[in-house]
Motif scaffolding. Structure first.
Motif, PDB file in Angstrom:
ATOM      1  N   VAL A 165       0.941  -1.244   0.078  1.00 62.03           N
ATOM      2  CA  VAL A 165       0.075   0.042   0.223  1.00 62.03           C
ATOM      3  C   VAL A 165       1.022   1.281   0.125  1.00 62.03           C
ATOM      4  O   VAL A 165       1.946   1.488   0.810  1.00 62.03           O
ATOM      5  N   HIS A 166       0.550   2.210  -0.840  1.00 61.50           N
ATOM      6  CA  HIS A 166       1.056   3.487  -0.836  1.00 61.50           C
ATOM      7  C   HIS A 166       0.233   4.432  -0.115  1.00 61.50           C
ATOM      8  O   HIS A 166      -0.958   4.594  -0.348  1.00 61.50           O
ATOM      9  N   LEU A 167       0.638   4.652   1.008  1.00 57.18           N
ATOM     10  CA  LEU A 167      -0.096   5.517   2.163  1.00 57.18           C
ATOM     11  C   LEU A 167       0.527   6.954   2.029  1.00 57.18           C
ATOM     12  O   LEU A 167       1.409   7.103   2.047  1.00 57.18           O
ATOM     13  N   VAL A 168      -0.606   7.810   1.912  1.00 56.17           N
ATOM     14  CA  VAL A 168      -0.269   9.408   1.865  1.00 56.17           C
ATOM     15  C   VAL A 168      -1.029  10.004   2.835  1.00 56.17           C
ATOM     16  O   VAL A 168      -2.614   9.835   2.881  1.00 56.17           O
ATOM     17  N   PHE A 169      -0.637  10.975   3.704  1.00 56.22           N
ATOM     18  CA  PHE A 169      -1.403  11.720   4.585  1.00 56.22           C
ATOM     19  C   PHE A 169      -0.670  13.197   4.975  1.00 56.22           C
ATOM     20  O   PHE A 169       0.691  12.955   4.856  1.00 56.22           O
ATOM     21  N   SER A 170      -1.358  14.056   5.146  1.00 52.49           N
ATOM     22  CA  SER A 170      -0.704  15.455   5.393  1.00 52.49           C
ATOM     23  C   SER A 170      -0.756  15.760   7.119  1.00 52.49           C
ATOM     24  O   SER A 170      -1.406  15.142   7.833  1.00 52.49           O
ATOM     25  N   TYR A 212      -6.530   9.981   5.338  1.00 51.14           N
ATOM     26  CA  TYR A 212      -5.508   9.314   4.703  1.00 51.14           C
ATOM     27  C   TYR A 212      -6.079   8.831   3.270  1.00 51.14           C
ATOM     28  O   TYR A 212      -7.060   8.702   2.978  1.00 51.14           O
ATOM     29  N   GLY A 213      -4.981   8.758   2.453  1.00 51.04           N
ATOM     30  CA  GLY A 213      -5.102   8.053   1.055  1.00 51.04           C
ATOM     31  C   GLY A 213      -4.291   6.796   0.971  1.00 51.04           C
ATOM     32  O   GLY A 213      -3.166   6.735   1.774  1.00 51.04           O
ATOM     33  N   ALA A 214      -4.865   5.753   0.572  1.00 48.70           N
ATOM     34  CA  ALA A 214      -4.050   4.355   0.603  1.00 48.70           C
ATOM     35  C   ALA A 214      -4.499   3.866  -0.814  1.00 48.70           C
ATOM     36  O   ALA A 214      -5.521   3.647  -1.216  1.00 48.70           O
ATOM     37  N   PHE A 215      -3.567   3.569  -1.257  1.00 48.76           N
ATOM     38  CA  PHE A 215      -3.464   3.012  -2.981  1.00 48.76           C
ATOM     39  C   PHE A 215      -2.596   1.859  -3.087  1.00 48.76           C
ATOM     40  O   PHE A 215      -1.532   1.553  -2.542  1.00 48.76           O
ATOM     41  N   THR A 216      -3.349   0.835  -3.863  1.00 45.96           N
ATOM     42  CA  THR A 216      -2.571  -0.584  -3.563  1.00 45.96           C
ATOM     43  C   THR A 216      -1.489  -0.576  -4.804  1.00 45.96           C
ATOM     44  O   THR A 216      -1.663   0.444  -5.583  1.00 45.96           O
ATOM     45  N   VAL A 217      -0.397  -1.251  -4.615  1.00 46.31           N
ATOM     46  CA  VAL A 217       0.507  -1.060  -5.490  1.00 46.31           C
ATOM     47  C   VAL A 217       0.853  -2.710  -5.744  1.00 46.31           C
ATOM     48  O   VAL A 217       1.097  -3.453  -4.852  1.00 46.31           O
ATOM     49  N   SER A 218       1.254  -2.868  -7.094  1.00 43.82           N
ATOM     50  CA  SER A 218       1.490  -4.279  -7.431  1.00 43.82           C
ATOM     51  C   SER A 218       3.163  -4.401  -7.249  1.00 43.82           C
ATOM     52  O   SER A 218       3.791  -3.662  -7.366  1.00 43.82           O
ATOM     53  N   GLU A 255      -2.584  19.073  -5.720  1.00 43.50           N
ATOM     54  CA  GLU A 255      -2.711  18.644  -7.112  1.00 43.50           C
ATOM     55  C   GLU A 255      -2.257  17.169  -7.328  1.00 43.50           C
ATOM     56  O   GLU A 255      -2.610  16.561  -7.877  1.00 43.50           O
ATOM     57  N   GLU A 256      -1.074  16.902  -6.427  1.00 41.77           N
ATOM     58  CA  GLU A 256      -0.679  15.638  -6.364  1.00 41.77           C
ATOM     59  C   GLU A 256      -1.528  14.550  -5.874  1.00 41.77           C
ATOM     60  O   GLU A 256      -1.943  13.561  -6.355  1.00 41.77           O
ATOM     61  N   TYR A 257      -2.407  14.752  -4.800  1.00 43.78           N
ATOM     62  CA  TYR A 257      -3.449  14.162  -4.245  1.00 43.78           C
ATOM     63  C   TYR A 257      -4.732  13.667  -5.427  1.00 43.78           C
ATOM     64  O   TYR A 257      -5.200  12.681  -5.500  1.00 43.78           O
ATOM     65  N   LEU A 271      -5.999  10.316  -6.860  1.00 43.93           N
ATOM     66  CA  LEU A 271      -7.612  10.015  -6.653  1.00 43.93           C
ATOM     67  C   LEU A 271      -7.950   9.596  -8.108  1.00 43.93           C
ATOM     68  O   LEU A 271      -8.761   8.684  -8.253  1.00 43.93           O
ATOM     69  N   HIS A 272      -7.564  10.416  -9.017  1.00 45.50           N
ATOM     70  CA  HIS A 272      -8.146  10.182 -10.369  1.00 45.50           C
ATOM     71  C   HIS A 272      -7.578   8.818 -10.966  1.00 45.50           C
ATOM     72  O   HIS A 272      -8.347   8.108 -11.673  1.00 45.50           O
ATOM     73  N   ALA A 273      -6.434   8.536 -10.744  1.00 51.38           N
ATOM     74  CA  ALA A 273      -5.412   7.565 -11.368  1.00 51.38           C
ATOM     75  C   ALA A 273      -6.237   6.273 -10.905  1.00 51.38           C
ATOM     76  O   ALA A 273      -6.373   5.383 -11.503  1.00 51.38           O
ATOM     77  N   HIS A 274      -6.641   6.343  -9.577  1.00 44.52           N
ATOM     78  CA  HIS A 274      -7.281   4.984  -8.909  1.00 44.52           C
ATOM     79  C   HIS A 274      -8.758   5.120  -8.872  1.00 44.52           C
ATOM     80  O   HIS A 274      -9.492   4.273  -8.392  1.00 44.52           O
ATOM     81  N   ASP A 275      -9.534   5.935  -9.764  1.00 42.75           N
ATOM     82  CA  ASP A 275     -10.911   6.149 -10.081  1.00 42.75           C
ATOM     83  C   ASP A 275     -11.850   6.302  -8.765  1.00 42.75           C
ATOM     84  O   ASP A 275     -12.629   5.687  -8.533  1.00 42.75           O
ATOM     85  N   ILE A 276     -11.140   7.139  -7.825  1.00 37.73           N
ATOM     86  CA  ILE A 276     -11.993   7.336  -6.480  1.00 37.73           C
ATOM     87  C   ILE A 276     -12.537   8.791  -6.543  1.00 37.73           C
ATOM     88  O   ILE A 276     -11.872   9.738  -6.987  1.00 37.73           O
TER      89      ILE A 276
END
Length: 150
Positions: free
Chosen positions: A10-15, A99-105, A130-132, A136-141
């Motif tokens: 998981v790629h975890l992102v929070f500010s 937070y944002g959590a995105f799966t990573v293969s 902008e990054e966030y 969200l767009h790349a992961h269709d959220i």
């Protein structure tokens, strides 16, 4: 199947709260190390940790025995407590609520690590918001922007 075998990355992102610039270059290595220590304590594999003044990125291998929400609660809670009580100049420090959590293969781990290592360079051209949005767009959220950074 007799064994439980997983590859949960998981790629975890929070500010920081209100995206305030607490994580200055002179303290970031201590913060990254501390976050890594929290991960080790809870048997979470920290593959990469980094960020800039107002947010962090963690690439984690999460064991199947831990829920993602518990992982985030432990990392944010323990680090926030340490920063606000032990680190000079951090009284009042807090992380944002979400937070944002995105799966990573497995095949994308090297490129994710390179991306995280180049955060300073990346943020000369792009803000955290902008990054966030791109994540969200790349992961269709889909998200209502008024609740995105609460």
């Amino acid at each position: 199947m007799a064994n439980t075998l997983t590859s949960l990355h998981v790629h975890l992102v929070f500010s920081t709260k209100n995206r305030e610039p607490w994580l200055r270059p002179e303290v970031e290595e201590d913060v990254w190390r501390y976050l890594g220590g929290i991960c080790r304590t809870h048997e979470i594999k920290a593959l990469q940790i980094g960020g800039v003044e107002d947010h962090v990125h963690l690439l984690l291998g999460i064991p199947p025995t831990l829920a993602l929400s518990d992982v985030v609660r432990r990392i944010k809670g323990e680090s926030s407590k340490w920063l606000s009580s032990e680190k000079a100049g951090f009284k009042g420090f807090a992380w944002q609520d979400g937070y944002g959590a995105f799966t990573v293969s497995q095949s994308h781990i090297p490129q994710t690590i390179r991306y995280m290592q180049s955060q300073r360079e990346h943020h000369r051209k792009s803000t955290f918001v902008e990054e966030y949005r791109k994540f969200l767009h790349a992961h269709d959220i889909q998200v209502d922007e008024k609740y995105m950074f609460g």
